[in-house]
Design an enzyme around this catalytic site. Structure first.
Site, PDB file in Angstrom:
ATOM      1  N   LYS A   1       3.739 -15.253   1.457  1.00 30.82           N
ATOM      2  CA  LYS A   1       3.800 -16.072   0.246  1.00 30.82           C
ATOM      3  C   LYS A   1       5.274 -16.255  -0.122  1.00 30.82           C
ATOM      4  CE  LYS A   1       0.835 -16.893  -2.546  1.00 30.82           C
ATOM      5  NZ  LYS A   1       0.287 -18.227  -2.889  1.00 30.82           N
TER       6      LYS A   1
ATOM      7  N   TYR B   1       0.815  -1.209   0.000  1.00 25.23           N
ATOM      8  CA  TYR B   1       0.000   0.000   0.000  1.00 25.23           C
ATOM      9  C   TYR B   1       0.857   1.271   0.000  1.00 25.23           C
ATOM     10  CZ  TYR B   1      -3.945  -3.054   1.151  1.00 25.23           C
ATOM     11  OH  TYR B   1      -4.905  -4.031   1.129  1.00 25.23           O
TER      12      TYR B   1
ATOM     13  N   ASP C   1     -10.521  -9.545   7.490  1.00 24.37           N
ATOM     14  CA  ASP C   1     -11.917  -9.303   7.102  1.00 24.37           C
ATOM     15  C   ASP C   1     -12.679 -10.619   6.962  1.00 24.37           C
ATOM     16  OD1 ASP C   1     -11.867  -6.568   7.078  1.00 24.37           O
ATOM     17  OD2 ASP C   1     -12.546  -6.364   5.006  1.00 24.37           O
TER      18      ASP C   1
ATOM     19  N   ASP D   1      -2.437 -18.102   1.267  1.00 22.94           N
ATOM     20  CA  ASP D   1      -3.617 -18.696   0.620  1.00 22.94           C
ATOM     21  C   ASP D   1      -4.124 -19.897   1.414  1.00 22.94           C
ATOM     22  OD1 ASP D   1      -1.207 -19.862  -0.122  1.00 22.94           O
ATOM     23  OD2 ASP D   1      -1.834 -20.352  -2.160  1.00 22.94           O
TER      24      ASP D   1
ATOM     25  N   ASP E   1      -5.153  -7.351   5.680  1.00 21.04           N
ATOM     26  CA  ASP E   1      -6.393  -6.677   5.323  1.00 21.04           C
ATOM     27  C   ASP E   1      -7.448  -7.717   4.934  1.00 21.04           C
ATOM     28  OD1 ASP E   1      -8.208  -4.795   4.530  1.00 21.04           O
ATOM     29  OD2 ASP E   1      -6.969  -3.878   2.974  1.00 21.04           O
TER      30      ASP E   1
END
Ligand code: NAD
Length: 362
Positions: free
Chosen positions: A194, A143, A255, A227, A251
């Site tokens: 990852k 970000y 959620d 994942d 993020d």
């Protein structure tokens, strides 16, 4: 008597309504735990833009910085969407606060209160008793990484660019937070990245492993690919205690986990920096669709205050009391519309505040 300076930023939409209920709980803590809260109110978001022309004034920022904890409601609303300069939109006030205070650690608990286990999209036995703490890196990663932007390609067409970038120091400081939190909870950390396809993930895994070996061998560390973490969160979420992850994966994963617990109206969060005050706010937004109608659930805001008691004010016993009162309130059947089900008692924002106060006083 110990006195704490609290900056209160109710913000927009349902912010003022839910923060009014937080003030009642604060008053209870003052009486029951022999402390005094000196509250300074400030504007943030759209209301600050209307009053000061900016979504967070220098004065409010200075007040917030000098306080022991910052309690925020929510910012934003359709009246400002696309109608104010990008730099002056309500969310920019919140981003400025986070950046100026260097709030790099976002703590998001995903807890399932027993009385709400049937409100989850997963089966009761998968979520009853769920208690996960996400420790998400908030100040770095994709970000913020440079280069970024949208560029024209020489041969025609365009390219969108963002850069995932983490220094070892950034990884180490957030990993410290996760290991320290695990020591106070279940003693386990899953670190999600990852590393199979990203160099930033390889460095993340190496640094977390090194720090663990050097300082935290009493904590159980497992690495998990982000994942797979997503899959495990919906398959068997109770296997997790603390999940440490970067800004982007955090993020998304937090959620997804949040929705396992029922409603947005139940989810608190804390953002901590190194040394200064923490920022405590519900995960939900300003809910303009229900603002001003006494419909909003104040529990996420009340639980955010409990986090402030625990992490900024060193009042763990009072935090336990507030959380236990929320548990009792839900067990009593009181429900705002977002968590209401057949057979429970529908209450408004202030009715939910009444029920929490009643539980605190019993
Ligand atoms: P939202 O979280 O405000 O609302 C989503 C849905 O959940 C709505 O139906 C709302 O009524 C409901 N809801 C949210 N909080 C609730 C509560 N406490 N009790 C009962 N129901 C609740 O998200 P949105 O609609 O996408 O965004 C609305 C505004 O909030 C936008 O301007 C957005 O930018 C802003 N926003 C702010 C923050 C923040 O301040 N941290 C976070 C997210 C969104």
């Amino acid at each position: 008597m110990t006195s704490y300076n609290i900056t209160m930023l109710p913000g927009d939409g349902i912010g003022p309504e839910i923060m009014a209920q937080v003030r009642r709980v604060m008053a209870w803590v003052e009486g029951a735990h022999g402390v005094s809260f000196k509250i300074t109110d400030g504007l943030i978001g759209g209301c600050a833009y209307e009053a000061d022309g900016v979504p967070l004034s220098d004065t409010t920022l200075a007040t917030a910085k000098a306080s022991d904890a910052i309690l925020m409601g929510a910012v934003g609303g359709p009246q400002w969407d696309g109608k104010v300069d990008y730099a002056k939109r309500p969310e920019a006030g919140l981003l400025r606060l986070r950046k100026d205070l260097d709030l790099f650690a976002n703590l998001r608990p995903a807890m399932c209160f027993d009385a709400l286990a049937d409100a989850s999209s997963l089966k009761r036995d998968l979520v009853a008793g769920l208690d996960i703490l996400f420790v998400r890196e908030l100040a770095g990663g994709v970000y913020f990484g440079e280069p970024r932007g949208i560029e024209d390609l020489p041969g025609g067409g365009r390219v969108g660019i963002n850069t995932q970038r983490y220094t070892d120091a950034e990884i180490i400081r957030i990993a410290h937070v996760a290991f320290d939190m695990a020591r106070k909870r279940g003693g386990r950390v899953h670190s999600a990245e990852k590393a199979n396809v990203m160099e930033a993930g390889v460095l993340w895994r190496e640094e977390v492993t090194k720090l663990h070996a050097a300082e935290y061998t009493d904590v159980k560390l497992e690495h998990i690919l982000a994942d797979n973490c997503a899959m495990q969160l919906v398959k068997a979420p109770k296997q997790f205690d603390v999940i440490l992850t970067d800004n982007l994966f955090g993020d998304i994963l937090s959620d997804a986990a949040a929705m396992l617990t029922g409603s947005l109206g139940m989810l608190p969060s804390a953002s901590l920096g190194s040394g200064g005050p923490g920022l405590y706010e519900p995960v939900h937004g300003s809910a303009p669709d229900i603002a001003g109608q006494n419909l909003a659930n104040p529990i996420a805001a009340i639980l955010s205050f409990a986090m402030a008691l625990r992490y900024s004010l060193d009042m763990g016993v009072a935090a336990d009391a507030v959380e236990a009162a929320v548990d009792k309130t839900l067990a009593s059947g009181a429900r705002t519309g977002d968590i209401w089900t057949e057979g429970t008692i529908r209450v408004g924002t202030d009715g939910m505040g009444d029920a929490v106060l009643k539980a605190l006083n019993n």
